[in-house]
Motif scaffolding. Structure first.
Motif, PDB file in Angstrom:
ATOM      1  N   THR B 108       3.377 -10.261   5.849  1.00 49.85           N
ATOM      2  CA  THR B 108       2.236  -9.440   6.264  1.00 49.85           C
ATOM      3  C   THR B 108       0.961 -10.190   5.924  1.00 49.85           C
ATOM      4  OG1 THR B 108       2.188  -8.331   4.114  1.00 49.85           O
ATOM      5  CG2 THR B 108       3.349  -7.204   5.886  1.00 49.85           C
ATOM      6  N   SER B 109       0.060 -10.262   6.877  1.00 49.55           N
ATOM      7  CA  SER B 109      -1.218 -10.926   6.642  1.00 49.55           C
ATOM      8  C   SER B 109      -2.324  -9.975   7.083  1.00 49.55           C
ATOM      9  CB  SER B 109      -1.257 -12.234   7.431  1.00 49.55           C
ATOM     10  OG  SER B 109      -2.460 -12.915   7.176  1.00 49.55           O
ATOM     11  N   PHE B 110      -3.226  -9.681   6.152  1.00 46.14           N
ATOM     12  CA  PHE B 110      -4.293  -8.714   6.415  1.00 46.14           C
ATOM     13  C   PHE B 110      -5.618  -9.424   6.665  1.00 46.14           C
ATOM     14  CE2 PHE B 110      -1.373  -6.727   3.310  1.00 46.14           C
ATOM     15  CZ  PHE B 110      -0.895  -5.687   4.092  1.00 46.14           C
ATOM     16  N   LEU B 118     -10.662   1.283   0.245  1.00 53.25           N
ATOM     17  CA  LEU B 118      -9.457   0.851  -0.462  1.00 53.25           C
ATOM     18  C   LEU B 118      -8.346   1.888  -0.395  1.00 53.25           C
ATOM     19  CD1 LEU B 118     -10.319  -1.107  -3.715  1.00 53.25           C
ATOM     20  CD2 LEU B 118      -8.563  -1.645  -2.047  1.00 53.25           C
ATOM     21  N   ASP B 119      -8.710   3.171  -0.360  1.00 54.13           N
ATOM     22  CA  ASP B 119      -7.618   4.162  -0.309  1.00 54.13           C
ATOM     23  C   ASP B 119      -6.924   4.149   1.046  1.00 54.13           C
ATOM     24  OD1 ASP B 119      -9.730   5.365   0.979  1.00 54.13           O
ATOM     25  OD2 ASP B 119      -9.463   7.329   0.052  1.00 54.13           O
ATOM     26  N   PHE B 121      -6.580   1.384   2.795  1.00 51.72           N
ATOM     27  CA  PHE B 121      -5.753   0.179   2.701  1.00 51.72           C
ATOM     28  C   PHE B 121      -4.469   0.479   1.938  1.00 51.72           C
ATOM     29  CE2 PHE B 121      -4.941  -4.092   0.651  1.00 51.72           C
ATOM     30  CZ  PHE B 121      -4.382  -4.649   1.790  1.00 51.72           C
ATOM     31  N   GLU B 122      -4.630   1.228   0.853  1.00 55.54           N
ATOM     32  CA  GLU B 122      -3.459   1.592   0.049  1.00 55.54           C
ATOM     33  C   GLU B 122      -2.464   2.411   0.875  1.00 55.54           C
ATOM     34  OE1 GLU B 122      -4.359   2.939  -3.911  1.00 55.54           O
ATOM     35  OE2 GLU B 122      -2.580   4.197  -3.940  1.00 55.54           O
ATOM     36  N   VAL B 125      -0.645   0.047   3.197  1.00 53.32           N
ATOM     37  CA  VAL B 125       0.333  -0.788   2.481  1.00 53.32           C
ATOM     38  C   VAL B 125       1.591   0.033   2.171  1.00 53.32           C
ATOM     39  CG1 VAL B 125       0.770  -2.032   0.316  1.00 53.32           C
ATOM     40  CG2 VAL B 125      -1.365  -2.404   1.557  1.00 53.32           C
ATOM     41  N   ARG B 126       1.400   1.284   1.765  1.00 50.54           N
ATOM     42  CA  ARG B 126       2.561   2.139   1.470  1.00 50.54           C
ATOM     43  C   ARG B 126       3.350   2.444   2.742  1.00 50.54           C
ATOM     44  NH1 ARG B 126       1.939   2.721  -3.629  1.00 50.54           N
ATOM     45  NH2 ARG B 126      -0.098   3.171  -4.532  1.00 50.54           N
ATOM     46  N   ILE B 128       3.627   0.487   5.275  1.00 51.04           N
ATOM     47  CA  ILE B 128       4.382  -0.736   5.585  1.00 51.04           C
ATOM     48  C   ILE B 128       5.693  -0.744   4.798  1.00 51.04           C
ATOM     49  CG2 ILE B 128       4.401  -3.249   5.207  1.00 51.04           C
ATOM     50  CD1 ILE B 128       1.429  -3.254   5.981  1.00 51.04           C
ATOM     51  N   ARG B 129       5.613  -0.400   3.514  1.00 50.04           N
ATOM     52  CA  ARG B 129       6.820  -0.401   2.694  1.00 50.04           C
ATOM     53  C   ARG B 129       7.845   0.620   3.209  1.00 50.04           C
ATOM     54  NH1 ARG B 129       9.563  -1.841  -2.285  1.00 50.04           N
ATOM     55  NH2 ARG B 129      11.542  -0.838  -1.836  1.00 50.04           N
ATOM     56  N   ILE B 139       9.534  -7.276   2.841  1.00 48.83           N
ATOM     57  CA  ILE B 139       8.283  -8.029   2.980  1.00 48.83           C
ATOM     58  C   ILE B 139       8.289  -9.052   1.852  1.00 48.83           C
ATOM     59  CG2 ILE B 139       5.765  -7.885   3.103  1.00 48.83           C
ATOM     60  CD1 ILE B 139       7.077  -5.975   5.095  1.00 48.83           C
ATOM     61  N   GLY B 142       2.861 -13.030   2.075  1.00 49.78           N
ATOM     62  CA  GLY B 142       1.702 -12.433   2.715  1.00 49.78           C
ATOM     63  C   GLY B 142       0.409 -13.151   2.420  1.00 49.78           C
ATOM     64  N   THR B 144      -4.196 -12.291   2.387  1.00 44.34           N
ATOM     65  CA  THR B 144      -5.306 -11.345   2.536  1.00 44.34           C
ATOM     66  C   THR B 144      -6.599 -12.116   2.768  1.00 44.34           C
ATOM     67  OG1 THR B 144      -4.202  -9.886   0.950  1.00 44.34           O
ATOM     68  CG2 THR B 144      -6.486  -9.380   1.483  1.00 44.34           C
ATOM     69  N   PHE B 156      -7.075  -5.667  10.596  1.00 43.49           N
ATOM     70  CA  PHE B 156      -6.099  -6.222  11.535  1.00 43.49           C
ATOM     71  C   PHE B 156      -4.909  -6.680  10.693  1.00 43.49           C
ATOM     72  CE2 PHE B 156     -10.085  -7.832  13.922  1.00 43.49           C
ATOM     73  CZ  PHE B 156     -10.190  -6.668  14.662  1.00 43.49           C
TER      74      PHE B 156
END
Lengths: 351, 351
Positions: B108-110, B118-119, B121-122, B125-126, B128-129, B139, B142, B144, B156
């Motif tokens: 994964t590349s952000f 940030l929330d 983004f969090e 990320v969750r 994705i998991r 994964i 990665g 960032t 993106f």
């Protein structure tokens, strides 16, 4: 891959809902490390991502493969010594090389801004092909997306790469041993200054060219000539200092570095003095450090020096403890200081 | 990977230096095809990229691996039925599945915009998991990057993926044979309408949820139960129609499709009538077509129907020539017409 690290975090963690992404979250320093350690790594948690290296190594059948990815957002797109296309190839090739892998195949994924000039895109695509030929890899799959004008910045490129770890070699921060010598493959700071000069239109007496180059041929040569390598790391965002601190924290090892042994070109040193940069934290795109036991370091230096990105390879320090962290710099004036990671964003979008 | 295709180009090629990137260059239709055929594919030219499939398949030792990549720029980031994180996992997993591979590892590349919350983004990320767990992949590496405010659009994501082709199976447009039946795995158009409704704030009687789902479990089941599959393709940008035309051109084969056999939910059909969309060109993120000889198609339908994204699987047409191109649609009112790829950009940034 931007390496994932453990270690002490010097920034207090505040509540996530109050926070926003800062440029420094992508700068390769302390804040990016914190984001990786507190969110990304724990969420994606698995044994391979825990390797905390430039790429991930896993086994398929009898083969060991390396896999890595990076997105490239450099500005300007074209700069002395390279462009976003060649950078996107060499950066990912180098991450595979730092896993002791022979890079084989790359993917390219483009995010284009509506209105981006097709002839510039064509130039970048051709540069990717030339860089791939130089590195000896093939581009075998890809993707193209376009977003509305104003929603990107010309072009962003992601490359992912697959390589083969042919030899029974394990490199990583945990393999670093006491008394290993630290070899730096050449002079530092050129990529960072080249990007800054190109971006800001500074004109210095001599034009600065990036050091961007593929390192895989040099690394493979070291491995094939049976040099015992304990760890490899290319110096990108955050520069030499940040790479050393990361490895020290991840491997729980302590280094003593001799600043006067670190090659910095005179004109780069001059530019840094004018601009207020520390060359130790400037980005490089064609330099690496290697941790090598002293019995084979002379031969290693000979080999590295035979490759053009390694012409000024030299020993810059030693591992002085395998039980404690810390990077101790003996400065040029003879004092000592403790190096830390870059804490803010010195120069955004250098790769 | 956005498939690379050969075939006739209906657009005249003008001089590159006069041209700019248009949204349609990323739309999955004729213009994107032209960019791939005239620039990307000839420049990166090698035998593997010539496979022109959703991903690239290559051999390492005794293993055959699949490798693919996609960047995700969907707007809005969160929509009924998914978000950019789950989409980035399922999209790449599905491209591997279309190579008949078992997806194993993802990167994964952000690319984050300065100021992104940030929330959020969090949350991504969750997601994705969770999506990775659902698809059964890990994964493992990665990256960032952060760009200045106004130089991207929130976030993106690029995912690249590696999978293992365990069985001696070759799927692709060139494997399509005369009299193959064309199985569609479910109703079409839901992802496109869900994105449009979420983006524009349209409120319909029933909320539209994306069909976004991992298809690998279903495909692997088909392969393990020895269904003879000649070609697989997931329906993403450009929809069912564009996928059929691409395969027809690449494989030099002709299809006859029965429009009345294509499942489209009543509410999707209604939304399309109001909004002026043709469901045949709408994006899907959890649907595929498979080319299967008639002797095993009944068993194939049974298997696909056992998996939730394949509940409405059905036969929609047949290969009527293995020497000529073309997609002939028998319309619901009994007339016939020739389908073409999407020529402009029906709906940008749906994935």
């Amino acid at each position: 891959m931007a390496p994932n690290r453990i270690g002490t975090s010097h920034c207090p963690i505040t509540r996530v809902q109050d926070q926003h992404i800062l440029l420094a979250h992508g700068g390769g320093g302390r804040l990016m490390n914190q984001l990786i350690e507190t969110l990304i790594q724990p969420t994606f948690d698995n044994p391979i991502i825990q390797q905390r290296h430039d790429g991930a190594v896993f086994a398929i059948g009898d083969s060991r493969l390396a896999f890595t990815t990076d997105s490239y957002v450099v500005q300007p797109l074209f700069f002395p010594g390279g462009d976003i296309g060649s950078l996107a190839v060499f950066g990912t090739v180098n991450d595979l090389a730092m896993c002791a892998a022979k890079p084989l195949y790359l993917s390219t994924s483009f995010i284009l801004e509506e209105g981006f000039k097709l002839d510039q895109f064509e130039q970048i695509v051709r540069s990717i092909r030339e860089a791939a030929d130089q590195a000896g890899v093939k581009i075998i799959t890809g993707d193209t997306k376009v977003v509305e004008s104003g929603k990107a910045d010309g072009i962003f490129i992601n490359t992912a790469g697959v390589g083969l770890v042919r030899y029974p070699i394990n490199v990583g921060a945990h393999q670093i041993q006491a008394n290993d010598l630290i070899v730096l493959s050449g002079d530092i700071g050129r990529h960072g200054v080249a990007i800054l000069a190109a971006r800001e239109g500074f004109s210095f007496e001599a034009p600065f060219a990036s050091d961007s180059a593929p390192l895989n041929h040099c690394i493979l040569d070291l491995i094939q000539q049976a040099i015992e390598i304990h760890c490899l790391r290319d110096l990108t965002r955050g520069g030499l200092a940040t790479a050393l601190v990361e490895l020290s924290e991840t491997g729980n090892v302590r280094f003593r570095i001799d600043e006067s042994a670190i090659p910095v070109r005179e004109e780069i040193r001059g530019a840094c003095e004018i601009l207020g940069f520390d060359p130790l934290y400037l980005a490089n795109e064609g330099r690496f450090i290697a941790f090598i036991p002293s019995y084979c370091v002379e031969k290693a230096l000979e080999i590295v020096n035979e490759h053009s990105p390694g012409r000024n390879a030299t020993i810059i320090g030693r591992v002085i403890s395998a039980t404690q962290q810390g990077v101790i710099l003996k400065t040029q004036i003879g004092t000592t200081r403790i190096l830390d990671m870059q804490s803010g964003e010195q120069l955004p979008r250098i790769c």
